[in-house]
Design an enzyme around this catalytic site. Structure first.
Site, PDB file in Angstrom:
ATOM      1  CG  PHE A  84     -48.108  -9.963  -6.067  1.00 14.46           C
ATOM      2  CD1 PHE A  84     -49.322 -10.585  -6.336  1.00 14.46           C
ATOM      3  CD2 PHE A  84     -47.251 -10.556  -5.145  1.00 14.46           C
ATOM      4  CE1 PHE A  84     -49.672 -11.769  -5.700  1.00 14.46           C
ATOM      5  CE2 PHE A  84     -47.597 -11.744  -4.511  1.00 14.46           C
ATOM      6  CZ  PHE A  84     -48.799 -12.352  -4.793  1.00 14.46           C
ATOM      7  CE  LYS A 114     -41.473 -13.380  -2.910  1.00 12.50           C
ATOM      8  NZ  LYS A 114     -42.552 -12.423  -3.142  1.00 12.50           N
ATOM      9  CG  ASP A 155     -44.752  -5.233  -0.920  1.00 11.81           C
ATOM     10  OD1 ASP A 155     -43.792  -5.851  -0.423  1.00 11.81           O
ATOM     11  OD2 ASP A 155     -45.706  -5.797  -1.497  1.00 11.81           O
TER      12      ASP A 155
END
Ligand SMILES: *Cc1c(COP(=O)(O)O)cnc(C)c1O
Length: 390
Positions: free
Chosen positions: A129, A243, A214
């Site tokens: 993702f 995040k 990532d």
């Protein structure tokens, strides 16, 4: 009350109005232990005094200038991130998807700046993702996310996660690099086999490809180290962060080595808001807390305590839990039965968690939790598992 928000989320019918450390309070004043942390975002919990102070100070001085001018707080943040990582430079955006878009652009530009524009394809991994923009959707290649949004952006080839031989076999004359999560988050806290990231590093070196990590979810202490890649003794050429970086204020970053970022000259990439004075001030405050001596080591210890408690729960409720996964405070519980129902039971009992793929419940608490919060969370899990009929 009617709701004019575009209904793209399956939301739980609860709203929050206040937070304090690892606790969050709903509009009825009910308290919850927040082991979701806004999906690994509220790394210092809610209303952390250092962050509140930084936000208020920046907020009454200067919010935004655009990147037409130098931004000292942004330069400071770039200096901190590069001093503590593999990287030599950082670009700032506003989200994880934007950070991955930037990483993809760095990988493509590296090849074209080195005279190989035909190398534009990036190898990604099943279960990945990387975000919800058109390119990051193509990189993740999850059918449920792509449906109806075609044509799919070209330039991504996908192989099974953890499968080094498949990654090697997928390299062609058009391959520019790899994009990979050191631990897959959304698809269920999947930790790759030992040697996988090292093997990708070797393949990248052999073929002059770039290795992009990532670390939007794994980064900044979440796994018990500052970056997830530290477990594997390898360094990427490019990395996406977001995040935790703003502790709840939206900011993301692309980090790159001097070599990888060679083509990223003036005019090649940009973002109006990216790294503005307000966002950078908050992120600097986040980094000062995360990098404080002993902070991550302490969080790693608490993570071990939580993981061993989860192992105990699995032994006790073996018919309802089948696996405990993860590192640090990025932990997953594979559930037998209706995971959504268990998440509702947990919330009803005062514990917030996050769902993931593969029927896995994610525990992503703020890194400031202590043993008492771990015990409280485990107690709620124990009670909820007892009440839960799969
Ligand atoms: C959350 C996440 C993203 C997307 O971040 P957004 O801020 O929602 O765009 C990308 N990659 C990983 C690994 C993530 O966990």
């Amino acid at each position: 009350m009617t709701n004019a928000v575009m209904p793209t989320y399956a939301r739980a019918d609860v709203a929050f109005e206040r937070g304090e450390g690892p606790y969050i309070f709903d509009t009825n004043g009910r308290r919850y232990l927040d082991f979701g942390a806004g999906i690994a975002v509220n790394v210092l919990g809610h209303a952390h005094p250092t962050l509140v102070k930084a936000l208020n100070a920046a907020g009454s001085k200067l919010w935004h200038t655009s990147n037409l001018y130098r931004i000292p707080a942004q330069e400071n943040l770039a200096a901190t991130l590069t001093a503590h990582s593999f990287a030599d430079m950082a670009f700032f955006g506003n989200s994880g998807a934007e950070a991955n878009e930037g990483a993809i652009k760095v990988v493509r530009k590296y090849q074209s700046a080195n005279g190989r524009p035909e190398r534009y394809r990036i190898i990604t991994f099943e279960g990945a993702f990387h975000g919800r923009t058109l390119a990051t959707l193509a990189a993740g290649r999850q059918q449920k996310h792509l449906a109806g949004f075609g044509p799919v952006v070209d330039g991504f080839d996908q192989v099974p996660y953890g499968d080094l031989a498949a990654a090697k076999a997928a390299i062609t004359r058009e391959t520019a690099g790899f994009l990979v999560e050191p631990i897959q988050g959304e698809s269920g806290i999947r930790v790759p086999p030992p040697g996988f990231l090292k093997g990708l590093r070797a393949l990248a070196d052999e073929h002059d490809l770039l290795l992009a990590f990532d670390e939007v979810q794994t980064g900044l202490g979440r796994t018990g180290k500052l970056f997830g890649y530290e477990y594997d003794g390898v360094k990427p050429d490019v990395m996406a962060l977001a995040k935790a970086l703003g502790g709840g204020f939206p900011i993301g970053a692309v980090l790159a080595t001097m070599k990888a970022g060679v083509g990223m000259t003036a005019g090649t990439h940009g973002s109006t808001f990216g790294g503005n004075p307000l966002a950078a001030a908050v992120a600097n405050a986040v980094m000062s807390e995360i990098l404080a001596p002993g902070f991550i080591e302490r969080a790693a210890k608490v993570g071990e305590r939580l993981k061993s408690g989860l192992d105990d729960l699995m032994r006790k409720h073996g018919n309802k839990l089948t696996e405990v996964r993860g590192r640090g405070l990025m932990l997953g519980l594979k559930v037998q039965g209706d995971m959504g129902k268990l998440i509702d039971v947990l919330r009803g009992n005062g514990l917030l968690v996050v769902s993931a793929g593969d029927n896995v419940i994610r525990l992503l608490p703020p890194l400031i939790i202590d043993e008492a919060h771990v015990s409280e969370g485990l107690g709620i899990l124990d009670r909820s598992l007892r009440d839960f009929t799969p």
